[in-house]
Design a protein around this motif. Structure first.
Motif, short mmCIF file in Angstrom:
data_model
loop_
_atom_site.label_atom_id
_atom_site.label_comp_id
_atom_site.label_asym_id
_atom_site.label_seq_id
_atom_site.Cartn_x
_atom_site.Cartn_y
_atom_site.Cartn_z
N ASP A 478 0.84 -1.21 0.00
CA ASP A 478 0.00 0.00 0.00
C ASP A 478 0.87 1.25 0.00
OD1 ASP A 478 -2.32 -1.40 -0.07
OD2 ASP A 478 -2.72 -1.29 2.09
N ASN A 479 1.86 1.27 0.88
CA ASN A 479 2.74 2.44 0.94
C ASN A 479 3.54 2.60 -0.34
OD1 ASN A 479 1.95 3.26 3.46
ND2 ASN A 479 3.56 2.18 4.55
N ASP A 482 1.21 4.09 -2.98
CA ASP A 482 0.98 5.53 -2.73
C ASP A 482 2.22 6.34 -3.08
OD1 ASP A 482 -1.54 5.00 -1.90
OD2 ASP A 482 -1.10 5.07 0.25
N THR A 541 -3.77 8.55 5.24
CA THR A 541 -2.60 7.68 5.08
C THR A 541 -1.46 8.12 6.01
OG1 THR A 541 -3.18 7.24 2.78
CG2 THR A 541 -0.90 6.82 3.42
N ASN A 545 0.00 5.66 9.00
CA ASN A 545 1.39 5.22 9.04
C ASN A 545 2.03 5.51 10.39
OD1 ASN A 545 2.79 4.04 6.52
ND2 ASN A 545 1.43 5.57 5.64
#
Length: 648
Positions: A478-479, A482, A541, A545
């Motif tokens: 996911d990171n 992004d 996001t 995190n």
């Protein structure tokens, strides 16, 4: 022309500007000649009062063709308008600043200036001024593909133009709104607005704009498969626009006719239209038309099994497609290279010319020496002056070349540095993807073995390993997604008014299971009245995190808190834990890719620092900042500053 006559001419223009209060259709009215004349008048009449200067600053900005020049003179107008307390001139200046930033691609600044201009027009109840600025805003939001907001501003401007019976601006707004709906596949509504625009343009006898509306109707009908009606409208538009030599839309409409004929199986006629569209693109230097016509020709020749020509036009399509996508970079590099080459050529020409002049003067001196020694001395002095000037010209040329070489070398070093960062980043990602994926290898065999042995304790342990590995892999991917989208400039950024609770509480709910698994006490829910102006996805996001990292590096029985407080014009999101903290040597490169990035959590979780890199980039994207304090064995505290929402 005398100075007095120039002043009178510009004064007439000035009075017209005062009566109208604002300028419209600026893209069609810019004139470099007028701008230069106005600048000359400003330089020659420094004694003018602030009112006259303010009007002239706005006039220069209106006619300027360079966006930086437009912004410069508009800012002078704004500064002067504030001194003389003129909302009308202040609105004009703010609008022109917005137009300059829009031309440069700085759309967020353009929107900010346009909103200020609209507010100034509203203060003096100049509704037409407000409507024109709404059109500007709608165009900017259209560029951002923000259909909803663009539609809203188009509708507002149309409502005012109807009320004020401003037919030309009304028809233009309807035409633009129809194009917005066409590009967003709302075809029936697009035709409705195009038809209404065409009726108004016919009423005011504006044939070229009638042709635009009619041709755009044809484009919509072609998409809907209404080929007979589309063909009639497209040909009618081309006929009118040919009289005005307006080739850009003609090329677009001919491509639509080519697609229609191709769908009918009339490949020869389709090729004729596509060839004509390509010829227009090549003659007029229209890259987008060349790109689209090349693609159409490639498909047509491919359907005829003429693969040689199909390949040729496919290659040409790719070339122009890539050229358009990289046009800005290519243009800057080409400008730099051209300027350098022209400078060298000009220096060579000047040098040769000076050498010719010198030889001529020396021959003349030889002849004059026979007549008079006095003339010889004078000519000798002239030669010395010329040589001295030539020397200084050479020195200046050498300095220019040296400076440009330094710029190029700096850019080269920057590219090497970026490549090194990219290689290191890929190395980190590939290494850390290998870990979670490796955990899956052989797990199926172990599960089968433990089932046969009835060892459910080991099965539970394997289950936890699989769960941790899948969660670790999912978070990393996911990171990574992004980050990659943000680096390419395609990560959606749509700031809006949103409460702090909407950003915090979904994260807390998602991560509650992770906290319970490690017996960590975590804030259950955030209660806050603060409203922030951010993009919801990137802001959420960011907080996710930070909270996820806090859980990762906090041992069992620890505490993780998420609170929101205010500091000036910012809402501060505070993520604090009493975990293992951050070593001092890692604090310096905490938000980048430099140095050793890997760290292990208190329960064996792996971290590579990509999440913190995303945090920094997304906080900067939302015009905020992030700070961190930490001590080893005592925990860490991250403070994220997001701008508060301010009512306009």
């Amino acid at each position: 022309m005398s100075r007095g006559l120039k002043v009178k001419i510009v004064f007439v223009i000035l009075i017209a500007c005062i009566l109208t209060g604002f300028f419209s259709f600026s893209a069609n009215c810019q004139s470099r000649v007028i701008a230069d004349s106005l600048i000359q008048l400003l330089n020659e009449n420094d004694h003018w009062n602030d009112t006259l200067k303010c009007h002239h600053y706005n006039e220069v900005s209106f006619y300027a063709t360079d966006p930086d020049e437009r912004i410069y003179y508009a800012e002078l107008a704004v500064e002067t308008a504030k001194r003389i307390n003129s909302d009308r001139q202040l609105a004009l200046g703010m609008r022109y600043i917005g137009m300059g930033h829009s031309k440069k691609g700085d759309l967020s600044t353009a929107i900010e200036k346009y909103l200020i201009a609209a507010k100034c027009y509203a203060n003096i109840k100049l509704d037409l001024g407000v409507a024109v600025v709404y059109l500007d805003l709608a165009d900017v939001y259209s560029i951002q593909n923000n259909f909803t907001t663009a539609d809203k501003y188009y509708q507002k401007s149309i409502k005012i133009f109807r009320h004020k019976n401003d037919s030309i601006r009304l028809a233009s707004a309807l035409l633009n709104l129809g194009e917005l709906y066409r590009l967003n596949k709302k075809l029936d509504s697009a035709i409705q607005y195009f038809e209404e625009s065409m009726i108004v343009f016919e009423t005011v006898d504006y044939p070229s704009r009638v042709a635009y509306a009619r041709g755009n109707i044809g484009l919509v009908q072609e998409v809907k498969g209404q080929y007979i009606e589309a063909e009639r409208n497209l040909k009618g538009a081309i006929f009118i626009l040919s009289e005005f030599e307006d080739y850009d839309p003609i090329s677009t409409y001919q491509l639509a006719l080519s697609r229609i004929e191709a769908s009918r199986g009339s490949e020869r006629i389709a090729l004729s239209y596509a060839d004509s569209a390509l010829a227009i693109g090549l003659n007029e230097g229209l890259k987008e038309q060349i790109r689209d016509a090349s693609l159409q020709l490639s498909e047509l020749y491919s359907s005829q099994s003429n693969f040689k020509k199909a390949h040729y036009f496919q290659s040409q399509y790719i070339t122009y497609r890539d050229s358009i996508n990289n046009e800005e970079t290519v243009r800057k590099m080409a400008d730099l290279r051209t300027e350098f080459e022209v400078g060298l050529k000009q220096a060579e020409v000047d040098l040769k010319q000076k050498e010719v002049d010198l030889l001529q003067k020396e021959a003349y001196i030889s002849r004059v020496l026979l007549a008079a020694g006095g003339v010889f001395v004078i000519l000798l002095l002239v030669v010395v002056v010329v040589l001295w000037q030539l020397y200084h010209m050479k020195v200046r040329a050498a300095n220019v070349v040296r400076r440009k070489r330094q710029v190029i070398e700096g850019q080269h070093r920057r590219v090497l540095q970026l490549n090194a960062t990219k290689d290191r980043f890929f190395s980190i990602i590939s290494h850390d993807l290998r870990g979670p994926i490796s955990n899956f290898s052989g797990v199926a065999g172990l599960i089968q073995l433990y089932i046969e042995d009835g060892d459910y304790v080991e099965l539970k342990r394997i289950g936890r390993i699989l769960e941790n590995s899948s969660h670790e892999l999912s978070t990393l991917l996911d990171n990574l997604l992004d980050w990659a989208m943000n680096q390419q400039g395609v990560f959606p950024y749509d700031p809006e008014e949103v409460s702090a609770e909407e950003i915090c509480n979904p994260t807390l709910r998602v991560l509650s299971n992770s906290a319970n698994a490690k017996n960590i006490t975590m804030t259950e829910e955030v209660h806050s009245e603060y409203m922030v102006y951010v993009d919801v996805n990137s802001a959420t996001t960011t907080i996710r995190n930070l909270v996820s990292n806090a859980l990762k590096f906090t041992p069992e029985g620890g505490t993780v808190t998420l609170t929101v407080e205010r500091e000036g014009d910012y809402a501060v999101f505070v993520v604090e834990d009493n975990g293992i903290g951050i070593p001092e040597d890692k604090m310096k490169n905490l938000f980048g890719f430099d140095g050793e990035r890997k760290r292990w959590g208190t329960d064996g979780e792996k971290g590579v620092g990509l999440g913190l890199n995303l945090v920094r980039e997304f906080v900067e994207l939302n015009k905020g900042k992030v700070t961190v304090t930490s001590k080893e064995s005592q925990g860490s505290c991250f403070r994220v500053y997001f701008p508060l929402f301010v009512e306009e």
